[in-house]
Design a protein around this motif. Structure first.
Motif, short mmCIF file in Angstrom:
data_model
loop_
_atom_site.label_atom_id
_atom_site.label_comp_id
_atom_site.label_asym_id
_atom_site.label_seq_id
_atom_site.Cartn_x
_atom_site.Cartn_y
_atom_site.Cartn_z
N ASN A 58 0.83 -1.21 0.00
CA ASN A 58 0.00 0.00 0.00
C ASN A 58 0.86 1.25 0.00
O ASN A 58 0.57 2.24 -0.69
CB ASN A 58 -0.92 0.01 1.23
CG ASN A 58 -2.29 -0.55 0.93
OD1 ASN A 58 -2.82 -0.36 -0.16
ND2 ASN A 58 -2.88 -1.26 1.87
N ILE A 125 -7.07 -5.98 -4.24
CA ILE A 125 -7.30 -5.15 -3.05
C ILE A 125 -6.38 -3.94 -3.07
O ILE A 125 -6.80 -2.80 -2.84
CB ILE A 125 -7.07 -5.97 -1.76
CG1 ILE A 125 -8.14 -7.05 -1.60
CG2 ILE A 125 -7.09 -5.05 -0.53
CD1 ILE A 125 -7.84 -8.05 -0.50
N ASP A 129 -7.69 -0.09 -3.42
CA ASP A 129 -7.41 0.77 -2.26
C ASP A 129 -6.63 2.02 -2.66
O ASP A 129 -6.91 3.13 -2.19
CB ASP A 129 -6.64 0.00 -1.19
CG ASP A 129 -7.54 -0.88 -0.33
OD1 ASP A 129 -8.77 -0.72 -0.42
OD2 ASP A 129 -7.01 -1.72 0.42
N THR A 132 -8.44 5.04 -4.03
CA THR A 132 -9.21 5.87 -3.09
C THR A 132 -8.34 6.89 -2.36
O THR A 132 -8.87 7.75 -1.65
CB THR A 132 -9.93 5.00 -2.04
OG1 THR A 132 -8.96 4.38 -1.18
CG2 THR A 132 -10.79 3.93 -2.69
N LYS A 152 -15.42 5.39 5.12
CA LYS A 152 -14.66 4.47 5.95
C LYS A 152 -15.56 3.48 6.68
O LYS A 152 -15.24 2.29 6.79
CB LYS A 152 -13.83 5.26 6.97
CG LYS A 152 -12.65 6.00 6.37
CD LYS A 152 -11.59 5.03 5.90
CE LYS A 152 -10.33 5.73 5.46
NZ LYS A 152 -9.30 4.77 5.01
N ASN A 155 -16.99 0.87 4.31
CA ASN A 155 -15.95 -0.12 4.02
C ASN A 155 -15.89 -1.20 5.09
O ASN A 155 -15.94 -2.40 4.79
CB ASN A 155 -14.60 0.59 3.89
CG ASN A 155 -13.44 -0.38 3.69
OD1 ASN A 155 -13.00 -1.05 4.62
ND2 ASN A 155 -12.94 -0.44 2.47
N TYR A 159 -16.97 -5.25 5.00
CA TYR A 159 -15.95 -6.23 5.37
C TYR A 159 -16.41 -7.10 6.54
O TYR A 159 -16.26 -8.34 6.51
CB TYR A 159 -14.66 -5.49 5.73
CG TYR A 159 -13.50 -6.39 6.12
CD1 TYR A 159 -13.02 -7.36 5.25
CD2 TYR A 159 -12.87 -6.24 7.35
CE1 TYR A 159 -11.95 -8.17 5.61
CE2 TYR A 159 -11.79 -7.03 7.70
CZ TYR A 159 -11.34 -8.00 6.84
OH TYR A 159 -10.29 -8.81 7.19
N ASN A 197 -12.48 -8.48 2.07
CA ASN A 197 -11.70 -7.25 2.00
C ASN A 197 -11.82 -6.60 0.63
O ASN A 197 -11.98 -5.37 0.52
CB ASN A 197 -10.23 -7.58 2.30
CG ASN A 197 -9.41 -6.34 2.62
OD1 ASN A 197 -9.68 -5.25 2.15
ND2 ASN A 197 -8.38 -6.51 3.41
N LEU A 198 -11.76 -7.39 -0.42
CA LEU A 198 -11.87 -6.85 -1.78
C LEU A 198 -13.23 -6.21 -2.02
O LEU A 198 -13.31 -5.09 -2.56
CB LEU A 198 -11.63 -7.97 -2.80
CG LEU A 198 -11.79 -7.58 -4.27
CD1 LEU A 198 -10.85 -6.44 -4.64
CD2 LEU A 198 -11.56 -8.79 -5.18
N SER A 201 -13.34 -2.88 -0.28
CA SER A 201 -12.55 -1.87 -1.00
C SER A 201 -13.30 -1.34 -2.21
O SER A 201 -13.30 -0.13 -2.49
CB SER A 201 -11.21 -2.47 -1.44
OG SER A 201 -10.44 -2.87 -0.32
N SER A 204 -15.97 1.15 -1.15
CA SER A 204 -15.39 2.48 -0.89
C SER A 204 -15.15 3.24 -2.19
O SER A 204 -15.46 4.43 -2.31
CB SER A 204 -14.07 2.34 -0.12
OG SER A 204 -14.29 1.82 1.16
#
Length: 488
Positions: A58, A125, A129, A132, A152, A155, A159, A197-198, A201, A204
């Motif tokens: 990231n 992911i 991410d 954003t 947030k 998201n 999740y 998680n994907l 994301s 978001s």
């Protein structure tokens, strides 16, 4: 004082956006460490190791552009150029990353020792991410804290509920339903976590997608060069910070015997999560003060305001530190599902103190951000990363994750001290050093005494909390009174 009331309000809203997702992530640790979900500590260790790589990449994919965007949006006359150039840069590098992965995915999988089926999800992911980053930075810059919070919270809700569905309900639903039977895969729990998680994301990004339709796609190459030049030390700093924050788990995997490495990572990661309660406060504070730092930089005598910001952080942080340490044995029952993980509990106060040091360092960082001396961010963080690597290499083979905890504390404490003394030379700020040191020493002392000396004595723990807060009230009662008077 009204400036600080507004800062407090922004911190509260950002705090909701930060505290709620992080709190949910701790609740998920309770689920992930339950033997009925992930049966082995070593498997949770594998999950934690992959998330360490996600954090690392990231940073690589955002390469300091967020902070650079803040700086140039405030200093450049053509705001639209800053918006479009930042967005184009992030999108372009994301496409390059995807192409690189597509060509070398097997090599990357072998090098990182991550199964390709996990890695393929993780890459998506990372890309979603990073798309954003600039839209979220823009919301912070415009002080649109509520929308930022909505993104947030959405998201983490997606999740969380997908984790619940995929890990707890899907298996039972698959028994009686042909549709769910097609979805369910046995022993696929870790992959399900990354799939959740994907989807989170993507949710978001969909909320932020109007940003990409409302900007002019016009890249200013000259501006981009200056932004990248400014961002590069921030990127190095972020990379070094990531080494301090997550590389210990990677090193545990490399330096410990294969038979115990993943188990040690699992115990360490689960207990490390309890330190998140200090990180929550630090992160929320940082999100609010970073735009404040830049907006005040050109005004009259901003140094006094910066000094008061740090002092306030240390006062509140000291109270939070003692309260969390005293509550650790309650928190472990609430948030860690299996007693086998509790063997690492003795490192949690060390990590909490380390995170307090990190929060102080982040407040001290104002001097190199407003003076454009961001190269010092890289120098300081690289020094911290060097200490982290050195101490981990020396201590992990003998002391396991305890060595990693000590490395984290030494690194953040050293970065805090180094930033203060270098800052004195280049951008003097009249910090009340005596008061800050006093609060720091008292809070650390009460925390260590209550946990390592009287851990089983709840009365002593409560007395430590009351003592800390009584000291704060006696010394700060005038400020507290003024604060609530203006707030009213």
């Amino acid at each position: 004082m009204r400036k600080f009331i507004e800062l407090f309000k922004q911190t509260f809203i950002y705090g909701v956006a930060t505290v709620f997702p992080r709190l949910i992530s701790v609740i998920l640790v309770r689920i992930h460490t339950d033997k009925s979900v992930i049966s082995e500590v070593a498997e949770f260790g594998t999950l934690s190791l992959i998330f360490s790589y996600i954090i690392l990449f990231n940073v690589v994919l955002s390469y300091g552009m967020e902070t650079s965007f803040f700086r140039f949006y405030n200093s450049e006359k053509n705001k639209e150029d800053v918006l479009s150039t930042s967005a184009i840069s992030i999108v372009f590098t994301s496409i390059i990353f995807m192409c690189f992965f597509s060509i070398f995915k097997l090599n990357i999988s072998e090098f990182l020792q991550i199964d390709v089926k996990y890695l393929s999800i993780v890459v998506w992911i990372l890309v979603v991410d990073v798309l954003t980053v600039i839209p979220l930075a823009y919301l912070r810059l415009k002080q649109r804290a509520v929308k930022y919070s909505v993104v947030k919270i959405t998201n983490i809700c997606v999740y969380f509920f997908l984790n619940i569905f995929l890990l707890i309900f899907l298996k039972d639903l698959a028994i009686n339903s042909p549709i769910f039977k097609k979805i369910y895969i046995d022993n696929y729990e870790i992959a399900y976590i990354f799939i959740a998680n994907l989807f989170a994301s993507v949710a978001s990004l969909l909320l932020l997608i109007p940003f990409y339709f409302n900007i002019q796609y016009r890249a200013n190459i000259s501006l981009l060069k200056r932004m990248l030049f400014y961002a590069f030390p921030i990127f190095i700093s972020g990379l070094a910070f990531t080494v301090n924050e997550t590389f210990d788990k990677i090193l545990l995997d490399f330096l410990l015997p294969e038979s115990i490495a993943k188990t040690q990572i699992g115990m360490y990661s689960a207990c490390y999560k309890l330190a998140i309660f200090m990180m929550l406060f630090s992160t929320a504070y940082k999100l609010a003060i970073e735009p404040f730092f830049f907006s005040e930089a050109d005004k009259k005598n901003p140094q006094k305001k910066y000094a008061l910001v740090l002092e306030t952080f240390v006062i509140i942080g000291s109270s939070i530190l003692v309260l969390i340490v005293v509550s650790l044995d309650l928190l472990k029952v609430m948030f860690i599902g299996d007693e086998e993980y509790w063997k690492a509990m003795y490192i949690v106060p060390i990590i909490l103190i380390a995170n307090l040091c990190l929060g102080i360092y982040q407040n001290l960082s104002v001097w190199y951000k407003v003076t454009d001396k961001t190269k010092f961010a890289a120098y300081i963080s690289l020094f911290g990363a060097f200490l982290t690597l050195l101490i981990n290499f020396l201590m992990i083979p003998r002391y396991g994750f305890f060595g990693s905890a000590i490395a984290t504390l030494v690194a953040y404490f050293s970065m805090m001290i180094l930033s203060y003394f270098i800052g004195k030379k280049y951008y003097p700020i009249p910090y009340n050093v005596g008061k800050i040191i006093f609060y720091f020493i008292i809070s650390v002392s009460l925390s260590l005494v209550s946990f390592y000396g009287f851990r089983d004595n709840l009365i002593i723990g409560v007395l430590c909390v009351l003592t800390m807060n009584l000291i704060i009230f006696i010394l700060e009662k005038k400020r507290i009174y003024n604060f609530f008077t203006i707030l009213r």
